[in-house]
Design a protein around this motif. Structure first.
Motif, PDB file in Angstrom:
ATOM      1  N   GLY A   5      48.205  19.790  23.116  1.00 59.51           N
ATOM      2  CA  GLY A   5      48.686  20.103  21.775  1.00 59.51           C
ATOM      3  C   GLY A   5      47.596  19.888  20.740  1.00 59.51           C
ATOM      4  N   PHE A   6      47.986  19.335  19.597  1.00 57.29           N
ATOM      5  CA  PHE A   6      47.004  19.069  18.545  1.00 57.29           C
ATOM      6  C   PHE A   6      46.141  17.859  18.871  1.00 57.29           C
ATOM      7  CE2 PHE A   6      50.068  21.533  15.926  1.00 57.29           C
ATOM      8  CZ  PHE A   6      49.182  22.478  15.450  1.00 57.29           C
TER       9      PHE A   6
ATOM     10  N   TRP B 252      49.025  25.726   4.332  1.00 51.51           N
ATOM     11  CA  TRP B 252      48.916  24.681   5.348  1.00 51.51           C
ATOM     12  C   TRP B 252      47.656  23.858   5.148  1.00 51.51           C
ATOM     13  CZ3 TRP B 252      53.012  23.272   7.628  1.00 51.51           C
ATOM     14  CH2 TRP B 252      54.019  24.187   7.945  1.00 51.51           C
ATOM     15  N   ALA B 253      46.585  24.485   4.721  1.00 51.60           N
ATOM     16  CA  ALA B 253      45.333  23.752   4.520  1.00 51.60           C
ATOM     17  C   ALA B 253      45.459  22.732   3.396  1.00 51.60           C
ATOM     18  CB  ALA B 253      44.206  24.723   4.219  1.00 51.60           C
ATOM     19  N   LEU B 254      46.351  23.012   2.438  1.00 53.50           N
ATOM     20  CA  LEU B 254      46.521  22.134   1.278  1.00 53.50           C
ATOM     21  C   LEU B 254      47.764  21.260   1.366  1.00 53.50           C
ATOM     22  CD1 LEU B 254      45.643  24.765  -1.492  1.00 53.50           C
ATOM     23  CD2 LEU B 254      44.146  22.979  -0.579  1.00 53.50           C
ATOM     24  N   ALA B 255      48.581  21.461   2.402  1.00 52.82           N
ATOM     25  CA  ALA B 255      49.858  20.746   2.497  1.00 52.82           C
ATOM     26  C   ALA B 255      49.629  19.241   2.646  1.00 52.82           C
ATOM     27  CB  ALA B 255      50.670  21.271   3.680  1.00 52.82           C
TER      28      ALA B 255
ATOM     29  N   SER C  32      45.957  27.948  13.804  1.00 47.05           N
ATOM     30  CA  SER C  32      47.095  27.820  14.714  1.00 47.05           C
ATOM     31  C   SER C  32      48.360  27.404  13.979  1.00 47.05           C
ATOM     32  CB  SER C  32      46.782  26.820  15.826  1.00 47.05           C
ATOM     33  OG  SER C  32      46.524  25.532  15.304  1.00 47.05           O
ATOM     34  N   LEU C  33      48.247  26.545  12.973  1.00 47.02           N
ATOM     35  CA  LEU C  33      49.415  26.151  12.189  1.00 47.02           C
ATOM     36  C   LEU C  33      50.055  27.349  11.512  1.00 47.02           C
ATOM     37  CD1 LEU C  33      48.422  22.793  10.441  1.00 47.02           C
ATOM     38  CD2 LEU C  33      50.412  23.171  11.898  1.00 47.02           C
ATOM     39  N   SER C  34      49.217  28.239  10.992  1.00 46.19           N
ATOM     40  CA  SER C  34      49.728  29.439  10.342  1.00 46.19           C
ATOM     41  C   SER C  34      50.472  30.326  11.337  1.00 46.19           C
ATOM     42  CB  SER C  34      48.576  30.218   9.711  1.00 46.19           C
ATOM     43  OG  SER C  34      49.035  31.413   9.120  1.00 46.19           O
ATOM     44  N   LEU C  35      49.914  30.456  12.539  1.00 47.33           N
ATOM     45  CA  LEU C  35      50.573  31.266  13.557  1.00 47.33           C
ATOM     46  C   LEU C  35      51.906  30.652  13.972  1.00 47.33           C
ATOM     47  CD1 LEU C  35      50.507  33.618  15.615  1.00 47.33           C
ATOM     48  CD2 LEU C  35      49.372  32.044  17.196  1.00 47.33           C
TER      49      LEU C  35
ATOM     50  N   LEU D 144      51.542  17.101   6.188  1.00 46.61           N
ATOM     51  CA  LEU D 144      51.359  17.450   7.591  1.00 46.61           C
ATOM     52  C   LEU D 144      51.514  16.239   8.504  1.00 46.61           C
ATOM     53  CD1 LEU D 144      48.354  19.963   7.557  1.00 46.61           C
ATOM     54  CD2 LEU D 144      50.763  20.449   7.973  1.00 46.61           C
ATOM     55  N   LYS D 145      51.031  15.086   8.057  1.00 51.20           N
ATOM     56  CA  LYS D 145      51.116  13.894   8.896  1.00 51.20           C
ATOM     57  C   LYS D 145      52.558  13.454   9.073  1.00 51.20           C
ATOM     58  CE  LYS D 145      49.191   9.277   9.545  1.00 51.20           C
ATOM     59  NZ  LYS D 145      48.292   8.218   9.010  1.00 51.20           N
ATOM     60  N   GLU D 146      53.352  13.543   7.997  1.00 48.66           N
ATOM     61  CA  GLU D 146      54.740  13.111   8.072  1.00 48.66           C
ATOM     62  C   GLU D 146      55.578  14.076   8.909  1.00 48.66           C
ATOM     63  OE1 GLU D 146      52.949  13.266   5.394  1.00 48.66           O
ATOM     64  OE2 GLU D 146      52.804  11.168   4.748  1.00 48.66           O
ATOM     65  N   VAL D 147      55.326  15.374   8.771  1.00 46.19           N
ATOM     66  CA  VAL D 147      56.154  16.379   9.449  1.00 46.19           C
ATOM     67  C   VAL D 147      55.684  16.630  10.875  1.00 46.19           C
ATOM     68  CG1 VAL D 147      56.968  18.768   9.383  1.00 46.19           C
ATOM     69  CG2 VAL D 147      56.718  17.480   7.253  1.00 46.19           C
ATOM     70  N   TYR D 148      54.369  16.806  11.050  1.00 39.55           N
ATOM     71  CA  TYR D 148      53.837  17.161  12.359  1.00 39.55           C
ATOM     72  C   TYR D 148      53.057  16.025  13.024  1.00 39.55           C
ATOM     73  CZ  TYR D 148      54.940  22.031  11.282  1.00 39.55           C
ATOM     74  OH  TYR D 148      55.586  23.195  10.969  1.00 39.55           O
ATOM     75  N   GLY D 149      52.894  14.915  12.309  1.00 39.33           N
ATOM     76  CA  GLY D 149      52.063  13.837  12.849  1.00 39.33           C
ATOM     77  C   GLY D 149      50.623  14.268  13.016  1.00 39.33           C
ATOM     78  N   LEU D 150      50.156  15.135  12.125  1.00 36.68           N
ATOM     79  CA  LEU D 150      48.840  15.744  12.268  1.00 36.68           C
ATOM     80  C   LEU D 150      47.975  15.484  11.048  1.00 36.68           C
ATOM     81  CD1 LEU D 150      46.821  17.750  13.633  1.00 36.68           C
ATOM     82  CD2 LEU D 150      48.055  19.587  12.453  1.00 36.68           C
ATOM     83  N   VAL D 151      46.770  15.055  11.309  1.00 37.74           N
ATOM     84  CA  VAL D 151      45.722  15.014  10.297  1.00 37.74           C
ATOM     85  C   VAL D 151      44.690  16.058  10.709  1.00 37.74           C
ATOM     86  CG1 VAL D 151      43.921  13.654   9.194  1.00 37.74           C
ATOM     87  CG2 VAL D 151      46.093  12.575   9.808  1.00 37.74           C
ATOM     88  N   LEU D 152      44.480  17.044   9.856  1.00 37.92           N
ATOM     89  CA  LEU D 152      43.594  18.153  10.217  1.00 37.92           C
ATOM     90  C   LEU D 152      42.194  17.658  10.561  1.00 37.92           C
ATOM     91  CD1 LEU D 152      44.611  20.869   7.594  1.00 37.92           C
ATOM     92  CD2 LEU D 152      45.053  20.900  10.052  1.00 37.92           C
ATOM     93  N   ALA D 153      41.756  18.013  11.754  1.00 37.26           N
ATOM     94  CA  ALA D 153      40.423  17.637  12.209  1.00 37.26           C
ATOM     95  C   ALA D 153      39.479  18.823  12.244  1.00 37.26           C
ATOM     96  CB  ALA D 153      40.507  17.006  13.602  1.00 37.26           C
ATOM     97  N   SER D 154      40.040  20.026  12.118  1.00 39.72           N
ATOM     98  CA  SER D 154      39.213  21.231  12.217  1.00 39.72           C
ATOM     99  C   SER D 154      39.910  22.406  11.552  1.00 39.72           C
ATOM    100  CB  SER D 154      38.938  21.558  13.690  1.00 39.72           C
ATOM    101  OG  SER D 154      38.342  22.829  13.835  1.00 39.72           O
ATOM    102  N   GLY D 155      39.108  23.371  11.107  1.00 39.06           N
ATOM    103  CA  GLY D 155      39.665  24.585  10.538  1.00 39.06           C
ATOM    104  C   GLY D 155      40.411  25.423  11.567  1.00 39.06           C
ATOM    105  N   TRP D 156      40.074  25.242  12.867  1.00 44.01           N
ATOM    106  CA  TRP D 156      40.788  25.985  13.908  1.00 44.01           C
ATOM    107  C   TRP D 156      42.267  25.614  13.928  1.00 44.01           C
ATOM    108  CZ3 TRP D 156      37.996  29.852  15.298  1.00 44.01           C
ATOM    109  CH2 TRP D 156      36.611  29.742  15.443  1.00 44.01           C
TER     110      TRP D 156
END
Length: 256
Positions: free
Chosen positions: A144-145, A32-35, A54-57, A38-50
């Motif tokens: 959410g995120f 997930w950290a290297l995927a 949660s993505l893994s869980l 993420l933006k296309e699937v979840y609309g997410l740009v990672l802002a934090s390691g936390w």
């Protein structure tokens, strides 16, 4: 009893399925950290390691973690039958119920170890993104995120720990159910398939609204709905103890 539990725990963590499961749980966050999508699937740009934790869980609880727990619980008894070691154990002056209880405690401990491996992997995979305060959310709390503003590390850690503990509670009846089928079929494959089939059938019962609040499958996403923990945890405990009681009855009378 403590020595028997430790012995069963030692045997459980020597199983190949358990070792592979822990490795998969640890490595999943790095994917997930290297995927890149993420933006296309979840609309997410990672802002934090936390958020990696949660993505893994969230991804693991969709199928992987329940499947790994069911396989481990099924193999804990099925491997003994296949190797012929169960009969030698039963020749000792040891009550069958005590042996099954030790196995049950071991397989109920495993989900929390599995989730701990995922949590640790998530922290390590998330280090490049930082574990400090950030604007956003873990995906497990309000907003959410996207979050509701600045999220401090302590608050993020609390949300993630709560979600992982609830996820562990969700996995307990699955382990107990697989062990029950293990006592019935004495086969790893058959008991794992029976446990998965039972869960799928329970999902179909949502067509009966009066049954929905009491179905095990209704609470498989409890880590996302902590507000339902009051009733949810009580029912999960009832299911866990109920499956364990039935397993003890079957095992006590099983001709081995």
């Amino acid at each position: 009893m403590l020595r028997l539990f430790v012995f069963e725990l030692y045997k459980l963590f020597r199983l190949r399925s358990v070792g592979l499961g822990l490795l998969a749980a640890f490595l999943l966050p790095f994917l997930w950290a290297l995927a890149p999508g993420l933006k296309e699937v979840y609309g997410l740009v990672l802002a934090s390691g936390w958020q990696v934790v949660s993505l893994s869980l969230l991804a693991g609880m969709e199928f992987l973690f329940p499947f790994l727990v069911v396989m481990a619980a099924s193999e804990s008894l099925g491997s003994e039958v296949a190797q012929g070691t169960l009969k030698s154990l039963l020749l000792r002056p040891l009550p069958r119920t005590a042996l099954l209880l030790a196995k049950l405690l071991a397989v109920l401990f495993y989900p929390f170890v599995l989730l701990a491996a995922s949590f640790l992997g998530g922290l390590l995979a998330g280090l490049p993104h930082g574990l400090g305060p950030f604007y956003g959310g873990t995906g497990l709390g309000a907003g959410g995120f996207a979050g509701v503003g600045l999220l401090l590390p302590g608050a993020a850690l609390a949300e993630l720990l709560r979600a992982h503990l609830l996820a562990g509670a969700v996995l307990l009846p699955l382990a107990s159910l697989a062990l029950l089928y293990g006592t019935i079929f004495l086969s790893t494959t058959a008991s794992a398939l029976a446990a998965v089939a039972t869960l799928l059938l329970m999902r179909l019962l949502v067509a009966f609204p009066t049954l929905t609040p009491f179905l095990l499958t209704t609470y498989l996403d409890l880590h996302l709905r902590p507000q339902a923990a009051g009733l949810g945890l009580s029912l999960l405990l009832i299911y866990t103890l109920g499956f364990a009681f039935l397993a003890a009855l079957v095992f006590e009378r099983k001709d081995l």
